[in-house]
Design a protein around this motif. Structure first.
Motif, PDB file in Angstrom:
ATOM      1  N   UNK A   1      33.903  -3.251  -1.635  1.00 11.51           N
ATOM      2  CA  UNK A   1      32.778  -2.749  -0.853  1.00 11.51           C
ATOM      3  C   UNK A   1      32.959  -2.999   0.637  1.00 11.51           C
ATOM      4  N   UNK A   2      33.380  -4.200   0.988  1.00 10.54           N
ATOM      5  CA  UNK A   2      33.412  -4.599   2.396  1.00 10.54           C
ATOM      6  C   UNK A   2      34.808  -4.640   2.996  1.00 10.54           C
ATOM      7  N   UNK A   3      35.825  -4.297   2.210  1.00 12.53           N
ATOM      8  CA  UNK A   3      37.220  -4.320   2.637  1.00 12.53           C
ATOM      9  C   UNK A   3      37.720  -5.741   2.893  1.00 12.53           C
ATOM     10  N   UNK A   4      36.822  -6.609   3.333  1.00 11.27           N
ATOM     11  CA  UNK A   4      37.146  -8.015   3.494  1.00 11.27           C
ATOM     12  C   UNK A   4      36.113  -8.789   2.687  1.00 11.27           C
TER      13      UNK A   4
ATOM     14  N   UNK B   1      23.370  -6.528   0.982  1.00 13.30           N
ATOM     15  CA  UNK B   1      22.017  -6.536   0.419  1.00 13.30           C
ATOM     16  C   UNK B   1      21.887  -5.498  -0.690  1.00 13.30           C
ATOM     17  N   UNK B   2      22.467  -4.317  -0.474  1.00 16.26           N
ATOM     18  CA  UNK B   2      22.443  -3.286  -1.507  1.00 16.26           C
ATOM     19  C   UNK B   2      23.260  -3.720  -2.719  1.00 16.26           C
ATOM     20  N   UNK B   3      24.367  -4.394  -2.448  1.00 12.19           N
ATOM     21  CA  UNK B   3      25.235  -4.830  -3.530  1.00 12.19           C
ATOM     22  C   UNK B   3      24.518  -5.800  -4.464  1.00 12.19           C
ATOM     23  N   UNK B   4      23.750  -6.717  -3.877  1.00 10.33           N
ATOM     24  CA  UNK B   4      23.044  -7.706  -4.689  1.00 10.33           C
ATOM     25  C   UNK B   4      22.134  -7.015  -5.699  1.00 10.33           C
TER      26      UNK B   4
ATOM     27  N   UNK C   1      26.292  -5.733  11.056  1.00 11.09           N
ATOM     28  CA  UNK C   1      25.053  -5.155  10.521  1.00 11.09           C
ATOM     29  C   UNK C   1      25.341  -4.287   9.302  1.00 11.09           C
ATOM     30  N   UNK C   2      26.405  -3.506   9.368  1.00 13.54           N
ATOM     31  CA  UNK C   2      26.759  -2.640   8.248  1.00 13.54           C
ATOM     32  C   UNK C   2      27.109  -3.467   7.012  1.00 13.54           C
ATOM     33  N   UNK C   3      27.854  -4.550   7.221  1.00 15.10           N
ATOM     34  CA  UNK C   3      28.249  -5.393   6.101  1.00 15.10           C
ATOM     35  C   UNK C   3      27.051  -6.091   5.477  1.00 15.10           C
TER      36      UNK C   3
ATOM     37  N   UNK D   1      33.218   3.327  -4.941  1.00 15.59           N
ATOM     38  CA  UNK D   1      33.678   4.512  -4.223  1.00 15.59           C
ATOM     39  C   UNK D   1      32.783   5.721  -4.451  1.00 15.59           C
ATOM     40  N   UNK D   2      32.146   5.796  -5.620  1.00 10.69           N
ATOM     41  CA  UNK D   2      31.336   6.962  -5.963  1.00 10.69           C
ATOM     42  C   UNK D   2      29.843   6.753  -5.728  1.00 10.69           C
ATOM     43  N   UNK D   3      29.491   5.623  -5.107  1.00  8.77           N
ATOM     44  CA  UNK D   3      28.079   5.335  -4.869  1.00  8.77           C
ATOM     45  C   UNK D   3      27.678   5.882  -3.495  1.00  8.77           C
ATOM     46  N   UNK D   4      26.769   6.874  -3.447  1.00  8.38           N
ATOM     47  CA  UNK D   4      26.374   7.465  -2.163  1.00  8.38           C
ATOM     48  C   UNK D   4      25.696   6.472  -1.230  1.00  8.38           C
ATOM     49  N   UNK D   5      25.128   5.387  -1.774  1.00  9.42           N
ATOM     50  CA  UNK D   5      24.477   4.391  -0.932  1.00  9.42           C
ATOM     51  C   UNK D   5      25.474   3.651  -0.039  1.00  9.42           C
ATOM     52  N   UNK D   6      26.745   3.703  -0.393  1.00  7.32           N
ATOM     53  CA  UNK D   6      27.770   3.008   0.381  1.00  7.32           C
ATOM     54  C   UNK D   6      28.609   3.956   1.234  1.00  7.32           C
TER      55      UNK D   6
END
Length: 258
Positions: A90-93, A68-71, A61-63, A41-46
């Protein structure tokens, strides 16, 4: 938090926090879960556009971008349960990585023999192999004995030949199959010497590792819009005389059949 939800929780006849800890498996796990959620929640990249305002293609595309950022951000987290929490928040699903964590890795851990584990687990954990779990077919879902995909052993070449012999045998609905995966764990009826030995699991490469184009004999794609799981590229898979090495059958419990 929505004030009405907060009010209802405060009016509960039981200790809400105590129940949360029980469901999470203990206070320490609840604390750790909240730490992971806070990381997301506090990561500006997301900090991106609310997916409810995006088209299906844009949501996918967003997911993928978030995944990719999550990895790259998960290098310090090795617990599969914690990775799962991170991914869900991160992805809600499940997102595009859901099948990899929920189905593919657990199957590899539980059904690979020692040699297969040495080969496939590092590839899957490093995401060089992006997988899906291809069980459900157009005509069969939970009726596992009714699945029609075949894997026929060819002793001359020590290969399995996989086929989708009917329209109803086409794999249908596996998440991350439509666009994302380059491999699949395919559930198929094993045939040797003319006899069927029931369902077995096979590792099948679907797409070229460099170009991501489908390999010969592989017809694969996205099943299209759905009422839910819009971020996930649920797909279809038709196999036409696809040959895989003998060692691509998960063999921890199944060597005697071949």
């Amino acid at each position: 938090m929505n004030p009405e939800i907060l009010k209802e929780r405060q009016n509960a006849s039981f200790d809400v926090q105590k129940l949360i800890c029980i469901l999470d498996g203990g206070p320490e796990k609840t604390k750790r879960k909240r730490e992971i959620v806070s990381l997301v929640l506090n990561d500006p990249d997301f900090d991106e556009v609310d997916p409810n305002f995006l088209s299906r293609s844009e949501r996918y595309d967003q997911t993928v971008r978030k995944s990719a950022q999550m990895i790259s951000k998960l290098r310090g987290i090795v617990d599969p349960e914690e990775i799962y929490i991170y991914s869900i928040e991160l992805c809600n699903q499940f997102g595009t990585l859901g099948p990899q964590y929920v189905m593919v890795l657990p199957t590899l851990y539980s059904q690979c023999d020692q040699e297969q584990s040495k080969k496939w687990l590092p590839l899957a954990r490093s995401f060089k192999v992006m997988g899906t779990y291809a069980q459900t077919e157009l005509g069969h879902g939970t009726h596992l004995r009714g699945l029609e995909t075949t894997a026929t052993y060819d002793p001359a070449t020590q290969e399995f030949v996989l086929n989708s012999p009917t329209v109803t045998s086409i794999k249908w609905w596996p998440g991350a199959l439509g666009k994302t995966s380059n491999h699949a764990i395919v559930l198929a009826q094993l045939y040797t010497h003319g006899h069927c030995h029931g369902l077995h699991a096979f590792i099948v490469q679907l797409r070229h590792m460099d170009t991501h184009e489908p390999l010969p004999g592989i017809l694969v794609g996205d099943i299209g819009p759905k009422f839910g799981f819009c971020e996930v590229d649920n797909g279809f898979l038709k196999l036409d005389n696809v040959r895989i090495p003998r060692e691509n059958m998960l063999m921890k419990y199944a060597k005697n059949h071949v």
